[in-house]
Motif scaffolding. Structure first.
Motif, PDB file in Angstrom:
ATOM      1  N   GLY A 104      25.564   7.232  77.553  1.00 19.27           N
ATOM      2  CA  GLY A 104      25.543   6.089  78.465  1.00 19.27           C
ATOM      3  C   GLY A 104      24.325   5.199  78.333  1.00 19.27           C
ATOM      4  N   ASP A 105      23.300   5.654  77.617  1.00 16.82           N
ATOM      5  CA  ASP A 105      22.092   4.830  77.430  1.00 16.82           C
ATOM      6  C   ASP A 105      22.412   3.622  76.550  1.00 16.82           C
ATOM      7  N   GLU A 106      21.754   2.503  76.838  1.00 18.51           N
ATOM      8  CA  GLU A 106      21.908   1.301  76.021  1.00 18.51           C
ATOM      9  C   GLU A 106      20.856   1.311  74.909  1.00 18.51           C
ATOM     10  N   LEU A 107      21.300   0.956  73.705  1.00 21.89           N
ATOM     11  CA  LEU A 107      20.417   0.942  72.540  1.00 21.89           C
ATOM     12  C   LEU A 107      20.670  -0.321  71.719  1.00 21.89           C
ATOM     13  N   ARG A 108      19.724  -0.641  70.863  1.00 21.98           N
ATOM     14  CA  ARG A 108      19.958  -1.686  69.867  1.00 21.98           C
ATOM     15  C   ARG A 108      19.939  -1.010  68.505  1.00 21.98           C
ATOM     16  N   VAL A 109      20.979  -1.289  67.715  1.00 14.80           N
ATOM     17  CA  VAL A 109      21.123  -0.600  66.435  1.00 14.80           C
ATOM     18  C   VAL A 109      21.313  -1.612  65.313  1.00 14.80           C
ATOM     19  N   GLN A 110      21.018  -1.143  64.106  1.00 16.13           N
ATOM     20  CA  GLN A 110      21.259  -1.923  62.895  1.00 16.13           C
ATOM     21  C   GLN A 110      22.313  -1.202  62.058  1.00 16.13           C
ATOM     22  N   VAL A 111      23.259  -1.956  61.492  1.00 14.98           N
ATOM     23  CA  VAL A 111      24.299  -1.360  60.659  1.00 14.98           C
ATOM     24  C   VAL A 111      23.685  -1.001  59.308  1.00 14.98           C
ATOM     25  N   ALA A 112      23.623   0.304  59.011  1.00 13.31           N
ATOM     26  CA  ALA A 112      22.954   0.783  57.797  1.00 13.31           C
ATOM     27  C   ALA A 112      23.927   1.043  56.649  1.00 13.31           C
ATOM     28  N   ALA A 113      25.126   1.547  56.966  1.00 16.71           N
ATOM     29  CA  ALA A 113      26.091   1.879  55.913  1.00 16.71           C
ATOM     30  C   ALA A 113      27.494   1.892  56.498  1.00 16.71           C
ATOM     31  N   ALA A 114      28.475   1.610  55.631  1.00 14.35           N
ATOM     32  CA  ALA A 114      29.882   1.636  56.042  1.00 14.35           C
ATOM     33  C   ALA A 114      30.674   2.371  54.967  1.00 14.35           C
ATOM     34  N   ASN A 115      31.141   3.582  55.305  1.00 15.99           N
ATOM     35  CA  ASN A 115      31.857   4.427  54.346  1.00 15.99           C
ATOM     36  C   ASN A 115      33.348   4.406  54.677  1.00 15.99           C
ATOM     37  N   LEU A 116      34.125   3.627  53.899  1.00 15.53           N
ATOM     38  CA  LEU A 116      35.556   3.497  54.164  1.00 15.53           C
ATOM     39  C   LEU A 116      36.308   4.801  53.927  1.00 15.53           C
ATOM     40  N   LEU A 117      35.887   5.562  52.908  1.00 18.14           N
ATOM     41  CA  LEU A 117      36.574   6.807  52.584  1.00 18.14           C
ATOM     42  C   LEU A 117      36.548   7.764  53.769  1.00 18.14           C
ATOM     43  N   GLN A 118      35.381   7.866  54.419  1.00 14.53           N
ATOM     44  CA  GLN A 118      35.241   8.764  55.560  1.00 14.53           C
ATOM     45  C   GLN A 118      35.474   8.054  56.891  1.00 14.53           C
ATOM     46  N   LYS A 119      35.786   6.748  56.842  1.00 13.03           N
ATOM     47  CA  LYS A 119      35.980   5.937  58.047  1.00 13.03           C
ATOM     48  C   LYS A 119      34.775   6.097  58.980  1.00 13.03           C
ATOM     49  N   GLN A 120      33.592   5.914  58.409  1.00 15.17           N
ATOM     50  CA  GLN A 120      32.364   6.217  59.140  1.00 15.17           C
ATOM     51  C   GLN A 120      31.332   5.105  58.997  1.00 15.17           C
ATOM     52  N   LEU A 121      30.725   4.741  60.123  1.00 16.89           N
ATOM     53  CA  LEU A 121      29.623   3.785  60.145  1.00 16.89           C
ATOM     54  C   LEU A 121      28.330   4.518  60.412  1.00 16.89           C
ATOM     55  N   ASP A 122      27.283   4.196  59.673  1.00 19.43           N
ATOM     56  CA  ASP A 122      25.955   4.735  59.945  1.00 19.43           C
ATOM     57  C   ASP A 122      25.080   3.634  60.518  1.00 19.43           C
ATOM     58  N   PHE A 123      24.416   3.949  61.627  1.00 14.38           N
ATOM     59  CA  PHE A 123      23.499   3.012  62.268  1.00 14.38           C
ATOM     60  C   PHE A 123      22.075   3.527  62.138  1.00 14.38           C
ATOM     61  N   GLU A 124      21.136   2.593  62.264  1.00 16.59           N
ATOM     62  CA  GLU A 124      19.729   2.951  62.413  1.00 16.59           C
ATOM     63  C   GLU A 124      19.247   2.412  63.747  1.00 16.59           C
ATOM     64  N   LEU A 125      18.401   3.183  64.402  1.00 13.95           N
ATOM     65  CA  LEU A 125      17.864   2.765  65.688  1.00 13.95           C
ATOM     66  C   LEU A 125      16.843   1.652  65.489  1.00 13.95           C
ATOM     67  N   VAL A 126      16.994   0.571  66.253  1.00 16.43           N
ATOM     68  CA  VAL A 126      16.005  -0.504  66.241  1.00 16.43           C
ATOM     69  C   VAL A 126      14.983  -0.177  67.315  1.00 16.43           C
ATOM     70  N   GLN A 127      13.768   0.125  66.887  1.00 16.07           N
ATOM     71  CA  GLN A 127      12.730   0.544  67.825  1.00 16.07           C
ATOM     72  C   GLN A 127      12.232  -0.640  68.650  1.00 16.07           C
ATOM     73  N   ASN A 128      11.982  -0.383  69.936  1.00 17.15           N
ATOM     74  CA  ASN A 128      11.392  -1.416  70.788  1.00 17.15           C
ATOM     75  C   ASN A 128       9.945  -1.650  70.392  1.00 17.15           C
ATOM     76  N   GLU A 129       9.568  -2.938  70.263  1.00 18.73           N
ATOM     77  CA  GLU A 129       8.191  -3.253  69.849  1.00 18.73           C
ATOM     78  C   GLU A 129       7.187  -2.941  70.957  1.00 18.73           C
ATOM     79  N   ASN A 130       7.670  -3.012  72.183  1.00 17.56           N
ATOM     80  CA  ASN A 130       6.743  -2.693  73.269  1.00 17.56           C
ATOM     81  C   ASN A 130       6.935  -1.260  73.694  1.00 17.56           C
TER      82      ASN A 130
END
Length: 713
Positions: free
Chosen positions: A687-713
């Protein structure tokens, strides 16, 4: 002439596993006796020092594992604490497999080496070791039934051999294929293959290609692959199509005489804009007593599809239509689903109907169930009907707004009686001419959808109640929904407190009211979808059964599926039973009916899984164009390998692997439904809200990999 030297017969060799199995089978055949290792060797005719050593080592090892016990020093006997049980294998991406069996409550762990070629969901016989290390372990001793007969994947072709690399993560073995068994498949083609043999000592099974779907990555090949993965049909057999073409679309006068004629009564359909299989129509007219006659007319499919016919058998086999992101795979051939049976406008159609007499407050004064003939005056898309409801303008605005008023009153009464308001957002795609997703949007249910829904629910409920009124405990097909698991409800109650909700779990009425209030309040909030998903997960799955326990989610004591026979086989079953009982027929046998219900429930679940897989594939395909971009999201799941995040604006879900979080050592806390840092105690909770970056998209596994966008403050 010199005498030939007599060659010494070479002694057969056995590996450790073979010796172990031989010893185990011998001890199992003499469960009440104990033996020393020399006696075992003699009984098995294993001579030579090396074999005796292997037998002794096997006995010691099986004693440590719990297979055998030692009633006295140097003596070994089968451990009667061990047992054989039957269950289905669950293969995991990581770690050992497990056995799911109704015979035991605990988890049975099976190591990779003890699977003995068993695959995911295979029905197997397993020997359970004596309990050790706080869990039970087992070994597959017999595969009773293979779960899958075919596998989908990408074929990799070399000069002298080829391999199928399966799409499914639960199939961990590549399938070896000889060039002569490729059926014309080329390198990187998506294909369907079957396993022909699996030699005992071979790591990989040997198979052959049975169908080439097309080049991997092409839209049609991937949609067909999803259907094949769940063993769902790609097309109709030719003989079924030919049989459908023989069915006439004209209605003989003799049949019309047996029907209540509604062709001069105002009747219309409301369906999705792209629909062609119109199951249901609504008729409306005011009676002399100022009440209203509302007819729910359902396509009379069973008039055309007769028992034991070719089309009937194919319909039962499929059990349901399948709705992928870009297509419908119908239960009935197109001639029937989109033509003869479909309630198209300005065409005479045979229907089975529930006719209600209602007052202006939506109270049902009485009803009747009749075979009817209709001629639909209008075919409306949901958007057209909604515009009439909202503006009060249009060809049938007066009738549409009145029916909507009745529907909303029915809806309010249903919720007052304890029905739960689950209305998840439906993900839809804008596709180009090649099937590539150019946009994602959410389909929201509005009053026009609810209008149809409420009258269909009323008809389904009324038919189920009518069977009870006929008396004699007649066997029937019900749509049932069991009560939620109390433990899951309590878990949900604890979780939603973090959002400020107090979910009451005291009784059925309180649960329904609390859930509805929470879902209504969360409707415009970012965690709305999460709340609904978790609420749905607390519920049992609705299934078909002859044993009527009611429908908890709808709060109906009696409920069935009567209104969609073009796309659901259980509705055809209901039509046949209803017709039989209305004509005074005796009750049918329950056992066969229940078996058919189980089949339909299983096929429905397969169809749902395929639909979800097609959505997931298109989400990943869509996000391939957004690699490196940042999005706001909400944590939708947590596991011991990653954090799942759903992007707020389009519903696409991906995972942040725990290995990419390098600021701490994170562990999964199941009770908290959170990932928690071991040192800094940073918490990532459902339920926590996050900001993410799309790192990879694997069609074979139907899977998206995200990276956490760290808060600057």
């Amino acid at each position: 002439m010199s005498k030939k030297k007599k060659t010494k017969k070479k002694s057969k060799t056995f590996n450790k596993r073979q010796i172990k199995n031989m010893v185990l089978q011998f001890l199992e055949s003499h469960p009440s006796r104990s033996f020393n290792y020399k006696q075992v060797c003699k009984a098995l005719r294993l001579t030579g020092e090396d074999k005796r050593i292997k037998v002794h080592e096997a006995l010691i090892e099986m004693s440590e594992e719990g297979f055998v016990k030692t009633p006295r020093r140097g003596s070994f006997q089968i451990n009667q604490k061990g047992a054989y049980i039957t269950g289905r294998i669950q293969l995991n991406r990581k770690g050992p497999a497990t056995l799911v069996s109704p015979d035991v409550d605990e988890e049975i762990v099976i190591s990779q080496g003890n699977l003995n070629h068993a695959l995911h969901e295979d029905l197997v016989k397993v020997f359970i070791y004596a309990r050790r290390r706080k869990m039970s372990e087992g070994e597959v001793v017999e595969i009773l039934e293979r779960n899958k007969s075919q596998f989908v994947g990408i074929v990799k072709v070399s000069k002298h051999y080829a391999f199928l690399v399966p799409d499914s993560p639960t199939m961990p073995y590549d399938i070896f294929i000889l060039p002569s068994k490729l059926k014309g498949a080329k390198d990187n083609d998506k294909v369907i293959a079957t396993i022909q043999e699996w030699p005992k000592e071979a790591k990989n099974p040997v198979g052959e290609v049975v169908e080439v779907l097309g080049q991997a990555g092409s839209h049609n090949a991937e949609m067909h692959a999803i259907l094949a993965e769940f063993e769902l049909p790609l097309h109709f057999p030719k003989h079924v199509e030919e049989e459908a073409e023989k069915i006439p679309d004209t209605i003989p006068a003799s049949e019309i005489k047996n029907r209540k004629d509604f062709r001069k009564t105002l009747t219309f359909t409301i369906d999705p804009a792209d629909a062609k299989d119109f199951d249901d129509a609504i008729s409306i007219k005011q009676l002399k007593n100022k009440n209203w006659e509302i007819g729910v007319h359902i396509a009379d499919v069973t008039h055309y599809v007769r028992p034991d016919s070719i089309i009937e058998k194919e319909a039962y086999k499929r059990a349901t239509s399948i709705y992928l992101v870009d297509r419908v795979v119908p239960m009935l051939p197109e001639r029937l689903s989109n033509g003869v049976c479909s309630l198209r406008p300005n065409e005479d159609k045979l229907t089975f109907a529930v006719i209600f007499e209602m007052d202006e407050n939506a109270k049902v004064i009485n009803y009747r169930i009749e075979r009817t003939i209709i001629n639909s005056d209008h075919r409306f898309a949901y958007e057209e009907a909604q515009e009439m409801i909202e503006t009060g303008e249009g060809v049938l605005a007066k009738e549409m707004t009145f029916l909507n008023d009745l529907a909303q009153k029915l809806r309010k009464e249903r919720y007052n009686e304890g029905s739960i308001n689950f209305e998840r957002k439906e993900v839809k795609f804008k596709l180009d001419e090649k099937g590539f997703p150019t946009g994602v949007y959410f389909k929201i249910s509005k009053e026009a959808n609810q209008l149809i829904e409420e009258f269909m629910l009323l008809a389904n409920k009324t038919v189920a109640e009518h069977i009870k009124k006929l008396g004699g405990k007649k066997a029937f097909v019900y749509r049932i929904h069991d009560k939620p698991d109390p433990e899951k409800l309590n878990h949900l109650s604890r979780f939603v407190k973090r959002f400020g909700y107090n979910l009451s779990t005291a009784n059925k009425g309180n649960i329904a009211n609390s859930l509805n209030e929470m879902i209504d309040d969360a409707r415009e909030k970012p965690f709305r979808n999460l709340i609904e998903v978790l609420s749905v997960r607390t519920m049992a799955k609705a299934v078909y059964s002859t044993f009527n326990i009611g429908h908890y989610g709808l709060s109906f004591d009696d409920y069935t599926h009567f209104t969609s026979p073009i796309r659901r086989y259980p509705d055809m079953m209901v039509h046949r039973l209803l017709e039989k009982y209305l004509d005074g027929g005796k009750s049918v046998a329950t056992e066969k009916l229940e078996s058919q219900c189980d089949h339909c429930s299983n096929m429905e679940q397969k169809a749902v899984s395929a639909e979800r897989a097609s959505i997931k594939y298109k989400q990943v395909e869509f996000m391939q164009e957004h690699l490196g971009e940042e999005f706001d999201g909400i944590i939708s799941g947590v596991t011991n390998w990653g954090i799942y995040v759903e992007i707020t604006e389009n519903g696409c879900e991906g995972m942040i692997p725990l290995r990419t979080l390098d600021d701490d050592y994170y562990v999964f806390d199941e009770e908290e439904m959170a990932i928690i840092g071991n040192v800094h105690k940073r918490k990532f909770q459902l339920g926590d809200e996050l900001r993410v970056q799309v790192a990879a998209a694997n069609l074979l596994q139907k899977q998206l990999d995200f990276e956490l966008v760290q808060n600057e403050n």
